[in-house]
Design a protein around this motif. Structure first.
Motif, PDB file in Angstrom:
ATOM      1  N   ARG A 256      16.284  73.775 -18.780  1.00 52.14           N
ATOM      2  CA  ARG A 256      17.124  74.299 -17.708  1.00 52.14           C
ATOM      3  C   ARG A 256      16.381  75.287 -16.803  1.00 52.14           C
ATOM      4  O   ARG A 256      16.991  75.832 -15.893  1.00 52.14           O
ATOM      5  CB  ARG A 256      18.345  75.000 -18.312  1.00 52.14           C
ATOM      6  CG  ARG A 256      19.304  74.093 -19.034  1.00 52.14           C
ATOM      7  CD  ARG A 256      20.312  74.863 -19.863  1.00 52.14           C
ATOM      8  NE  ARG A 256      21.257  73.979 -20.524  1.00 52.14           N
ATOM      9  CZ  ARG A 256      22.474  73.700 -20.076  1.00 52.14           C
ATOM     10  NH1 ARG A 256      22.911  74.267 -18.965  1.00 52.14           N
ATOM     11  NH2 ARG A 256      23.268  72.873 -20.724  1.00 52.14           N
ATOM     12  N   PHE A 565      24.213  75.155 -15.108  1.00 55.20           N
ATOM     13  CA  PHE A 565      24.617  73.760 -14.903  1.00 55.20           C
ATOM     14  C   PHE A 565      23.477  72.774 -15.157  1.00 55.20           C
ATOM     15  O   PHE A 565      23.659  71.570 -14.948  1.00 55.20           O
ATOM     16  CB  PHE A 565      25.138  73.570 -13.474  1.00 55.20           C
ATOM     17  CG  PHE A 565      26.470  74.228 -13.212  1.00 55.20           C
ATOM     18  CD1 PHE A 565      27.626  73.740 -13.782  1.00 55.20           C
ATOM     19  CD2 PHE A 565      26.555  75.347 -12.400  1.00 55.20           C
ATOM     20  CE1 PHE A 565      28.858  74.346 -13.550  1.00 55.20           C
ATOM     21  CE2 PHE A 565      27.777  75.961 -12.151  1.00 55.20           C
ATOM     22  CZ  PHE A 565      28.928  75.459 -12.733  1.00 55.20           C
ATOM     23  N   ARG A 568      22.870  70.353 -12.503  1.00 47.69           N
ATOM     24  CA  ARG A 568      23.989  69.480 -12.121  1.00 47.69           C
ATOM     25  C   ARG A 568      25.106  70.334 -11.529  1.00 47.69           C
ATOM     26  O   ARG A 568      26.167  70.520 -12.128  1.00 47.69           O
ATOM     27  CB  ARG A 568      24.481  68.693 -13.330  1.00 47.69           C
ATOM     28  CG  ARG A 568      23.416  67.783 -13.915  1.00 47.69           C
ATOM     29  CD  ARG A 568      23.894  67.093 -15.169  1.00 47.69           C
ATOM     30  NE  ARG A 568      22.881  66.185 -15.694  1.00 47.69           N
ATOM     31  CZ  ARG A 568      23.015  65.455 -16.791  1.00 47.69           C
ATOM     32  NH1 ARG A 568      24.149  65.528 -17.488  1.00 47.69           N
ATOM     33  NH2 ARG A 568      22.051  64.660 -17.201  1.00 47.69           N
ATOM     34  N   ALA A 574      26.504  71.236  -4.437  1.00 48.45           N
ATOM     35  CA  ALA A 574      25.316  70.387  -4.429  1.00 48.45           C
ATOM     36  C   ALA A 574      24.780  70.219  -3.008  1.00 48.45           C
ATOM     37  O   ALA A 574      25.542  69.942  -2.083  1.00 48.45           O
ATOM     38  CB  ALA A 574      25.652  69.023  -5.025  1.00 48.45           C
ATOM     39  N   SER A 622      18.743  60.732  -9.844  1.00 49.27           N
ATOM     40  CA  SER A 622      19.204  61.465 -11.028  1.00 49.27           C
ATOM     41  C   SER A 622      18.329  62.688 -11.258  1.00 49.27           C
ATOM     42  O   SER A 622      18.822  63.773 -11.588  1.00 49.27           O
ATOM     43  CB  SER A 622      19.183  60.562 -12.262  1.00 49.27           C
ATOM     44  OG  SER A 622      20.115  59.505 -12.116  1.00 49.27           O
ATOM     45  N   LYS A 625      19.262  65.417  -9.194  1.00 53.51           N
ATOM     46  CA  LYS A 625      20.589  65.904  -9.572  1.00 53.51           C
ATOM     47  C   LYS A 625      21.648  65.663  -8.488  1.00 53.51           C
ATOM     48  O   LYS A 625      22.525  66.489  -8.255  1.00 53.51           O
ATOM     49  CB  LYS A 625      20.541  67.399  -9.928  1.00 53.51           C
ATOM     50  CG  LYS A 625      19.546  67.735 -11.034  1.00 53.51           C
ATOM     51  CD  LYS A 625      19.937  67.110 -12.362  1.00 53.51           C
ATOM     52  CE  LYS A 625      19.071  67.572 -13.535  1.00 53.51           C
ATOM     53  NZ  LYS A 625      17.694  67.035 -13.500  1.00 53.51           N
ATOM     54  N   PRO A 627      25.031  64.342  -7.370  1.00 52.17           N
ATOM     55  CA  PRO A 627      26.227  64.089  -8.196  1.00 52.17           C
ATOM     56  C   PRO A 627      26.685  62.639  -8.220  1.00 52.17           C
ATOM     57  O   PRO A 627      27.075  62.127  -9.267  1.00 52.17           O
ATOM     58  CB  PRO A 627      27.289  64.990  -7.561  1.00 52.17           C
ATOM     59  CG  PRO A 627      26.532  66.050  -6.844  1.00 52.17           C
ATOM     60  CD  PRO A 627      25.272  65.399  -6.374  1.00 52.17           C
ATOM     61  N   HIS A 628      26.672  61.977  -7.052  1.00 52.13           N
ATOM     62  CA  HIS A 628      27.201  60.606  -6.987  1.00 52.13           C
ATOM     63  C   HIS A 628      26.232  59.702  -6.243  1.00 52.13           C
ATOM     64  O   HIS A 628      25.762  60.037  -5.150  1.00 52.13           O
ATOM     65  CB  HIS A 628      28.552  60.571  -6.281  1.00 52.13           C
ATOM     66  CG  HIS A 628      29.643  61.282  -7.016  1.00 52.13           C
ATOM     67  ND1 HIS A 628      30.158  60.836  -8.215  1.00 52.13           N
ATOM     68  CD2 HIS A 628      30.324  62.423  -6.716  1.00 52.13           C
ATOM     69  CE1 HIS A 628      31.101  61.669  -8.624  1.00 52.13           C
ATOM     70  NE2 HIS A 628      31.217  62.638  -7.736  1.00 52.13           N
ATOM     71  N   THR A 646      28.088  58.154 -11.370  1.00 53.14           N
ATOM     72  CA  THR A 646      28.222  59.615 -11.401  1.00 53.14           C
ATOM     73  C   THR A 646      27.198  60.204 -12.354  1.00 53.14           C
ATOM     74  O   THR A 646      27.036  59.717 -13.480  1.00 53.14           O
ATOM     75  CB  THR A 646      29.647  60.012 -11.825  1.00 53.14           C
ATOM     76  OG1 THR A 646      30.569  59.507 -10.855  1.00 53.14           O
ATOM     77  CG2 THR A 646      29.789  61.530 -11.910  1.00 53.14           C
ATOM     78  N   LEU A 647      26.518  61.234 -11.918  1.00 60.26           N
ATOM     79  CA  LEU A 647      25.464  61.868 -12.704  1.00 60.26           C
ATOM     80  C   LEU A 647      26.009  62.325 -14.059  1.00 60.26           C
ATOM     81  O   LEU A 647      27.045  62.991 -14.134  1.00 60.26           O
ATOM     82  CB  LEU A 647      24.915  63.079 -11.938  1.00 60.26           C
ATOM     83  CG  LEU A 647      23.703  63.787 -12.535  1.00 60.26           C
ATOM     84  CD1 LEU A 647      22.488  62.874 -12.539  1.00 60.26           C
ATOM     85  CD2 LEU A 647      23.401  65.063 -11.758  1.00 60.26           C
ATOM     86  N   GLY A 648      25.313  61.932 -15.127  1.00 59.09           N
ATOM     87  CA  GLY A 648      25.706  62.342 -16.468  1.00 59.09           C
ATOM     88  C   GLY A 648      26.716  61.441 -17.126  1.00 59.09           C
ATOM     89  O   GLY A 648      27.109  61.696 -18.269  1.00 59.09           O
TER      90      GLY A 648
END
Length: 676
Positions: A256, A565, A568, A574, A622, A625, A627-628, A646-648
């Motif tokens: 992180r 986060f 993310r 974002a 990805s 990071k 999100p979509h 969607t990320l994750g």
């Protein structure tokens, strides 16, 4: 003097024991389980060795592993001593200095013998092995009282120049103690100068619950003019399970790390040409702008008026405020430069005039806000006045202390100062508590509230400090936060030199805490800078000045968010909220149309029409990071849909474009505007 003493236990029971009885003996009398578990004793609130005899009536509490804070400090202190003993056993001639416990472990500063290079990471496995051997030998840790001269003679005879220097400065009239590892005077006994307390023996440590982590350079007494030492860091715990959990947290923290993610996400960079200041890239500055807009809405809703004040102010102003005397070494000051032009070459060279006026770049905004408050005549009817500033400040932090966004030399605060009457203080602080609560909840943080009390060196009278501290207590109580649910705690001696302060300590996704928001009740600065208002009685009165911030600084808060986060970020924060990526070139026109509609709806969107495989595009976005990811191919173009990844999350959802836009628009709305 009676041969018997009275020992009172935490449950209120008392027992008569012979003078000189040790807490370890009392633990054994209570039961074998407690005798085995007891690590140390708390005598009238002071932690002491469990083997130290009792010499009078006392309140006694036995410390076990359940008393985690006290127990961890004890074992880490002992690990540090075992580390020093191991190093000297492996490399005779090594000099030792000091080795304290830290928040998650311990370190010891040592100087390698002249016959070898300074210690390095390559030496750590051998040191760990020797430490385990010392622990498994279960050597008793024995306390003795020595005179200062005994200490000096001991260290000088053994060539311990650092210890000898320190011993010479110790007061003769204080009780000076040493601890033996092993029976005093025995062949394998090792000795160090220490106040203690310690465990009963090295065998009380878990040989599998520590790990040496790294080495670093250090200087004797922290002064770079002195001899260079090697600092060996370790982490120590009560058991292997705790150690493994800590190492897992460190691994997660490394993933992180905001500096690593900042590069991967193309948010910012740092470089030597502006050491301690941040170069924000477009995507990183987008996060900043969203936070700034969010905070402005919060401040506008809270009745704050935004101002802008100068970066440079005369040093005399900082002297009057008290900052120059207390903080000058952390400030950047510049003289009035007079250019001298060489008549032959025409080249100008800067010179400092003998009577030059010195200016200081502001390290904080408060004195400037007082100067704004002082313009014109202020009536009690005008109060409270809340002045806010997104104020850029500079502090001359030590080079080695700088750390990414977390500690910088140039930073911007979400700063504000509230000028109010004595009667308004509690209500204004209560309102701030509720404002801070709403902000931290918008970001999903839990937090603890702490009250930092008067430091030893301070301005103002005792009555003033009594009143200021009580006002903060009362405000937190009225806000319903002075309880265990909010981790309420008072911190003696940790206030600012001019005021006590409330602190907000956020807990992030992996359990780390970050001190961010503060509010301080200050009566010193308004007095020093002669701020006043006209009261109902027609006389001049001093306002109380509340210093407050919620983010603390934008730089550090962004760093915390990135790590919390793991990059993310919530969709509203974002920098790029969606990417429309094509599978085949036949879908390029539809992708452009979809991106245009998303942009028209207020979504920060990019298109990826490159002639690359979709799996490559997915991996790349990805890593950034995003999100979509809205994937479109020939079928999506024909049907007016998008495949949303969607990320994750695993898999994808096929949605009509209009539905995907509505979903993104809802997620992209800042939390304070939802439902508005």
């Amino acid at each position: 003097m009676s041969d018997m003493i009275r020992v009172t236990l935490p449950d209120g029971s008392a027992r008569e024991v012979a003078r000189g009885t040790t807490p370890a003996q009392i633990a054994a009398d209570i039961g074998p389980g407690l005798a085995k578990a007891a690590l140390a004793a708390k005598i009238d609130g002071e932690v002491r060795d469990i083997m130290r005899p009792l010499d009078g009536d006392t309140d006694l509490a036995l410390i076990t592993a359940r008393d985690e804070a006290d127990a961890l400090e004890l074992v880490r202190h002992d690990y540090a001593h075992v580390l020093a003993e191991a190093v000297q056993a492996l490399w005779p001639g090594t000099q030792i200095t000091f080795g304290p416990a830290t928040d998650d472990g311990f370190y010891y500063d040592v100087k390698a013998p002249d016959s070898r290079d300074p210690f390095s990471m390559d030496d750590l496995p051998a040191i760990e092995e020797k430490m385990r051997a010392i622990i498994e030998a279960d050597k008793p840790l024995v306390r003795e009282v020595w005179s200062r001269q005994q200490l000096v003679d001991k260290w000088e005879a053994e060539g311990e120049t650092f210890k000898a220097e320190w011993a010479k400065e110790l007061p003769e009239d204080e009780e000076l103690t040493v601890y033996w590892s092993g029976e005093p005077g025995s062949k394998d006994a090792w000795l160090d100068m220490c106040r203690g307390p310690h465990l009963a023996s090295t065998g009380k440590l878990d040989p599998q619950a520590f790990k040496l982590m790294r080495v670093a350079g250090a200087y004797w007494r922290g002064d770079q003019k002195n001899a260079q030492l090697t600092r060996i860091y370790g982490t120590g715990w009560l058991n292997k399970k705790q150690l493994n959990a800590h190492l897992t947290r460190l691994e997660e923290a490394a993933k992180r790390d905001h500096r690593k993610l900042g590069r991967e996400m193309d948010l910012f960079h740092l470089q030597e040409e502006a050491h301690g200041s941040v170069f924000w890239h477009p995507k990183g500055y987008r996060i900043w702008r969203e936070l700034e807009a969010y905070m402005r809405r919060k401040m506008d809703g809270g009745g704050y008026q935004e101002i802008k004040t100068p970066q440079l102010m005369d040093v005399r102003q900082w002297t009057q405020s008290g900052h120059w005397g207390k903080y000058a070494e952390n400030m950047f000051a510049v003289p009035d430069i007079v250019p001298e032009v060489d008549e032959d070459s025409g080249v100008a060279s800067p010179t400092v005039a003998a009577d030059a006026d010195w200016m200081a770049i502001k390290p904080m905004n408060c004195p400037a806000h007082v100067l704004v408050f002082k313009q014109g005549i202020t009536s009690y009817r005008d109060l409270p006045i809340r002045l806010g500033e997104m104020g850029c400040c500079h502090r001359n932090e030590p080079h080695g202390a700088l750390h990414g966004l977390m500690r910088v030399r140039q930073f911007t605060q979400d700063d504000a100062h509230i000028f109010c009457t004595e009667d308004q203080v509690v209500e204004e602080v209560r309102k701030f508590c509720e404002l801070a609560d709403s902000v931290y909840k918008d970001f999903g943080f839990s937090y603890h509230v702490k009250l930092a009390l008067r430091p030893e060196k301070r301005f103002g009278s005792e009555d003033m400090w009594d009143k200021a501290e009580q006002e903060l207590r009362d405000a937190v109580a009225e806000a319903g936060m002075a309880n265990d649910d909010y981790g309420w705690e008072e911190l003696p001696g940790e206030g600012a030199f001019y005021a006590p302060k409330l602190e907000w300590h956020l807990t992030d996704a992996i359990g780390r805490t970050w001190q961010v928001g503060t509010i301080q009740g200050d009566r010193v600065l308004p007095d020093r800078l002669d701020a006043s208002y006209v009261g109902e009685d027609g006389e001049r009165h001093r306002p109380v000045m509340l210093h407050r911030a919620i983010f603390g600084s934008y730089e550090r808060f962004i760093g915390i968010l990135i790590e919390h986060f793991a990059g993310r970020l919530p969709v509203w924060l974002a920098p790029v909220q969606a990417v429309v990526a094509t599978i085949v070139s036949d879908a390029d026109d539809y992708a452009r149309q979809a991106a245009a509609e998303l942009e028209a709806a207020g979504i920060r969107v990019e298109s990826d029409l490159r002639n690359e495989k979709i799996n490559y595009k997915v991996r790349e976005h990805s890593l950034a990071k995003v999100p979509h990811l809205l994937v479109v191919g020939k079928r999506e173009a024909e049907e007016g849909t998008v495949a949303v990844r969607t990320l994750g999350q695993e898999g994808q959802r096929i949605l009509p474009l209009a539905e995907a836009i509505a979903m993104l628009k809802a997620e992209a709305t800042p939390p304070d505007l939802r439902g508005a």
